[in-house]
Design a protein around this motif. Sequence first.
Motif, PDB file in Angstrom:
ATOM      1  N   GLY A  46       2.510   1.500  -3.288  1.00 13.58           N
ATOM      2  CA  GLY A  46       1.301   1.950  -4.319  1.00 13.58           C
ATOM      3  C   GLY A  46       1.557   0.902  -5.099  1.00 13.58           C
ATOM      4  O   GLY A  46       0.912   1.172  -6.339  1.00 13.58           O
ATOM      5  N   THR A  75       0.182  -1.232   0.090  1.00 12.65           N
ATOM      6  CA  THR A  75       0.170   0.216   0.016  1.00 12.65           C
ATOM      7  C   THR A  75       0.900   1.081   0.169  1.00 12.65           C
ATOM      8  O   THR A  75       0.403   2.547  -0.872  1.00 12.65           O
ATOM      9  CB  THR A  75      -0.768  -0.206   0.968  1.00 12.65           C
ATOM     10  OG1 THR A  75      -1.796  -1.412   1.471  1.00 12.65           O
ATOM     11  CG2 THR A  75      -2.017   1.090   1.149  1.00 12.65           C
ATOM     12  N   THR A 116      -0.952  -1.778  -4.550  1.00 14.06           N
ATOM     13  CA  THR A 116      -2.240  -2.464  -4.452  1.00 14.06           C
ATOM     14  C   THR A 116      -3.289  -0.575  -3.485  1.00 14.06           C
ATOM     15  O   THR A 116      -2.095  -0.056  -3.297  1.00 14.06           O
ATOM     16  CB  THR A 116      -2.249  -3.165  -3.294  1.00 14.06           C
ATOM     17  OG1 THR A 116      -3.957  -3.224  -3.652  1.00 14.06           O
ATOM     18  CG2 THR A 116      -2.361  -3.335  -2.052  1.00 14.06           C
ATOM     19  N   ASN A 117      -4.005  -0.461  -4.153  1.00 13.36           N
ATOM     20  CA  ASN A 117      -5.048   0.409  -3.084  1.00 13.36           C
ATOM     21  C   ASN A 117      -6.029  -0.503  -2.500  1.00 13.36           C
ATOM     22  O   ASN A 117      -7.367   0.381  -2.237  1.00 13.36           O
ATOM     23  CB  ASN A 117      -5.252   1.767  -4.607  1.00 13.36           C
ATOM     24  CG  ASN A 117      -5.995   0.906  -5.338  1.00 13.36           C
ATOM     25  OD1 ASN A 117      -5.957  -0.269  -5.800  1.00 13.36           O
ATOM     26  ND2 ASN A 117      -7.064   2.262  -6.664  1.00 13.36           N
TER      27      ASN A 117
END
Length: 217
Positions: free
Chosen positions: A194, A191, A196-197
Amino acid sequence: MHKLWQHQKAAIERASDRFALFFDPGCGKSRTAIELYKKSRWSYRTSNVGGDHGGSKKGKTLIFAPLNVCRNWENELAEYLGAEYRTFLVSGQTKAKKLKIIQEFRECVENKHLFLICNIEALRGAEYRKLLECCGAGFVIIDESHNFKTHSSMQTRGLFDVVAKLRPAHLYLLTGTPAPQGEIDLWSTFTLLGVTNLPFFVWRRKFFIDKNERRRG
């Protein structure tokens, strides 16, 4: 000054603005992060950070580290930075003293390399986070980043809030144990970088098997 090892040179060559250094203990994570700082030229980029104080400032760096590692960063900066700098250490003092130090860093307009070294426990307190979120740091180093593996902990949520508000140009995670209890610990790392969101539970459901699902019905 010691020469860089080959794996350090490779990391410096490959690193993007958001990157993780997963080196074993003793393999020079902090030295590599300092070299990335120097390579980024963030320290030489003038900007009007924290506009209510005005003035031309050099970029500020925020380092989060466990309490027993904070002093090591002072030593590493002294050994490898090789330029005029100033450190602000937030660890071991009273709450009032620590808040004052963060405020001083936020308001500082000295024409130097400016580093705020902050123990990670401070992220649990709303008063600390409020000041850190507007401290103007555009370069962030998170040492022993596996301490933020628990998605629901106060210090993990606090770190996410600070990073979201600062929106740093450069962010580096340092740890020799990125997944102490298995790959599910990597959600925070992915996270922050960046990758995965997805919210934690959505990410877990997508990529992991729930062994208790059949028992629950």
